[in-house]
Design a protein around this motif. Structure first.
Motif, short mmCIF file in Angstrom:
data_model
loop_
_atom_site.label_atom_id
_atom_site.label_comp_id
_atom_site.label_asym_id
_atom_site.label_seq_id
_atom_site.Cartn_x
_atom_site.Cartn_y
_atom_site.Cartn_z
N LYS A 44 3.31 1.23 18.46
CA LYS A 44 3.48 -0.05 19.12
C LYS A 44 3.39 0.14 20.63
N GLU A 45 2.73 -0.79 21.30
CA GLU A 45 2.63 -0.72 22.75
C GLU A 45 3.97 -1.09 23.37
N VAL A 46 4.52 -0.19 24.16
CA VAL A 46 5.86 -0.41 24.73
C VAL A 46 5.83 -0.58 26.24
N GLY A 47 4.67 -0.39 26.86
CA GLY A 47 4.60 -0.56 28.30
C GLY A 47 3.23 -0.22 28.85
N VAL A 48 3.06 -0.48 30.14
CA VAL A 48 1.82 -0.17 30.84
C VAL A 48 2.18 0.49 32.17
N ASN A 49 1.53 1.62 32.44
CA ASN A 49 1.69 2.28 33.74
C ASN A 49 0.55 1.79 34.63
N ARG A 50 0.87 0.91 35.55
CA ARG A 50 -0.17 0.32 36.39
C ARG A 50 -0.75 1.32 37.39
N ILE A 51 0.05 2.30 37.77
CA ILE A 51 -0.43 3.30 38.73
C ILE A 51 -1.56 4.12 38.11
N PHE A 52 -1.35 4.57 36.87
CA PHE A 52 -2.36 5.40 36.19
C PHE A 52 -3.26 4.58 35.26
N GLN A 53 -3.01 3.26 35.21
CA GLN A 53 -3.81 2.36 34.35
C GLN A 53 -3.81 2.85 32.90
N GLU A 54 -2.59 3.10 32.40
CA GLU A 54 -2.42 3.61 31.04
C GLU A 54 -1.54 2.68 30.20
N ALA A 55 -1.92 2.51 28.95
CA ALA A 55 -1.03 1.87 27.98
C ALA A 55 -0.12 2.95 27.40
N ILE A 56 1.13 2.62 27.21
CA ILE A 56 2.09 3.55 26.61
C ILE A 56 2.44 3.03 25.22
N LEU A 57 2.14 3.85 24.20
CA LEU A 57 2.39 3.47 22.82
C LEU A 57 3.38 4.44 22.20
N ARG A 58 4.18 3.94 21.26
CA ARG A 58 5.22 4.79 20.69
C ARG A 58 5.39 4.50 19.20
N MET A 59 5.74 5.52 18.47
CA MET A 59 6.10 5.40 17.05
C MET A 59 7.40 6.15 16.81
N VAL A 60 8.40 5.44 16.31
CA VAL A 60 9.68 6.06 15.95
C VAL A 60 9.66 6.31 14.45
N VAL A 61 9.91 7.54 14.06
CA VAL A 61 9.80 7.95 12.66
C VAL A 61 11.14 7.75 11.95
N ASP A 62 11.34 6.55 11.41
CA ASP A 62 12.49 6.32 10.55
C ASP A 62 12.13 6.80 9.15
N GLU A 63 12.99 6.60 8.18
CA GLU A 63 12.74 7.13 6.84
C GLU A 63 11.49 6.51 6.21
N GLN A 64 11.29 5.23 6.45
CA GLN A 64 10.11 4.57 5.90
C GLN A 64 8.83 5.14 6.49
N GLU A 65 8.81 5.34 7.82
CA GLU A 65 7.64 5.90 8.48
C GLU A 65 7.44 7.36 8.08
N ARG A 66 8.52 8.07 7.87
CA ARG A 66 8.42 9.47 7.44
C ARG A 66 7.71 9.57 6.10
N GLN A 67 8.12 8.72 5.16
CA GLN A 67 7.50 8.75 3.84
C GLN A 67 6.03 8.34 3.92
N TRP A 68 5.74 7.34 4.74
CA TRP A 68 4.35 6.91 4.91
C TRP A 68 3.49 8.03 5.48
N LEU A 69 4.02 8.72 6.49
CA LEU A 69 3.27 9.79 7.13
C LEU A 69 3.04 10.95 6.15
N LEU A 70 4.05 11.27 5.35
CA LEU A 70 3.88 12.33 4.36
C LEU A 70 2.84 11.95 3.30
#
Length: 209
Positions: A160-186
């Motif tokens: 999920k996009e959680v922010g933008v660094n305007r200085i470096f013109q970068e989108a910051i995306l993050r994924m938190v691995v809860d139990e559901q995401e852990r099982q999906w990733l496995l």
């Protein structure tokens, strides 16, 4: 990072192998590209500096690197790892206050290999490795705003996009691995075979002899 210096992760379309001196020359060629320099926010290095960088990456405890190989090409007779290189994938463990956070970076350097699912599979394999072997529970990606394809790929794999660094013109995306995401990733990486690097090279030699 020494933990993965003898580890191979074999998927369907890609094989992840540790970054060794044998890969440096091809990697150096890639990084002469202005496009790749721009996309990776990198400065060109001399070949000697590239060898020094490879060695430092191997020794550093805060950077885990794999070279991405084309699995189909690797299966052919008389192909070397250098022939099969398509990119690299990295995890940076640079937050001393949160050892469970890893910044992930993927580069498919070979233009002919983009859009074929290589980047997605390599990223998922690396995330699974980071989760199961390095204890990571949060992944972060910083991507240039103009790199819509990469941003779209990360969103497809639950970032999920959680922010933008305007200085470096970068989108910051993050994924938190809860139990559901852990099982999906496995589940997404259940096909991956972890091998010994030296054994894989020996098997290749035997098959071609």
């Amino acid at each position: 990072m020494k933990i993965n210096q003898n580890t191979v992760l074999q998927g369907k379309n890609v094989i992840l192998v540790p970054y060794t001196p044998a890969h440096v020359s091809r990697y150096h060629e890639w990084m002469q590209s202005e496009e790749l320099q721009h996309l990776t926010a990198s400065e060109p290095l001399s070949l000697e500096q590239e060898y020094e960088m490879q060695q430092s990456w191997r020794e550093n405890d805060d950077k885990c690197t794999f070279i991405v190989l084309d699995a189909e090409m690797w299966s052919r007779q008389k192909t070397t790892e250098e022939d099969c290189m398509v990119g690299d994938v990295n995890l940076f463990l640079t937050d001393s206050e949160d050892p469970t956070l890893g910044e992930i970076e993927i580069m498919i350097a070979e233009a002919s290999c983009r859009g074929r699912g290589f980047g997605k599979e390599a990223t998922l394999i690396m995330m699974s490795y980071g989760m199961t072997h390095l204890g990571l529970t949060t992944f972060e990606a910083k991507i240039g705003l103009e790199n819509k394809a990469s941003i779209g790929m990360f969103k497809k794999i639950h970032f999920k996009e959680v922010g933008v660094n305007r200085i470096f013109q970068e989108a910051i995306l993050r994924m938190v691995v809860d139990e559901q995401e852990r099982q999906w990733l496995l589940e997404q990486t259940s096909h991956v075979d972890e091998k010994n690097y030296n054994v894989m090279k020996l098997q290749k030699q035997v098959c071609e002899s």
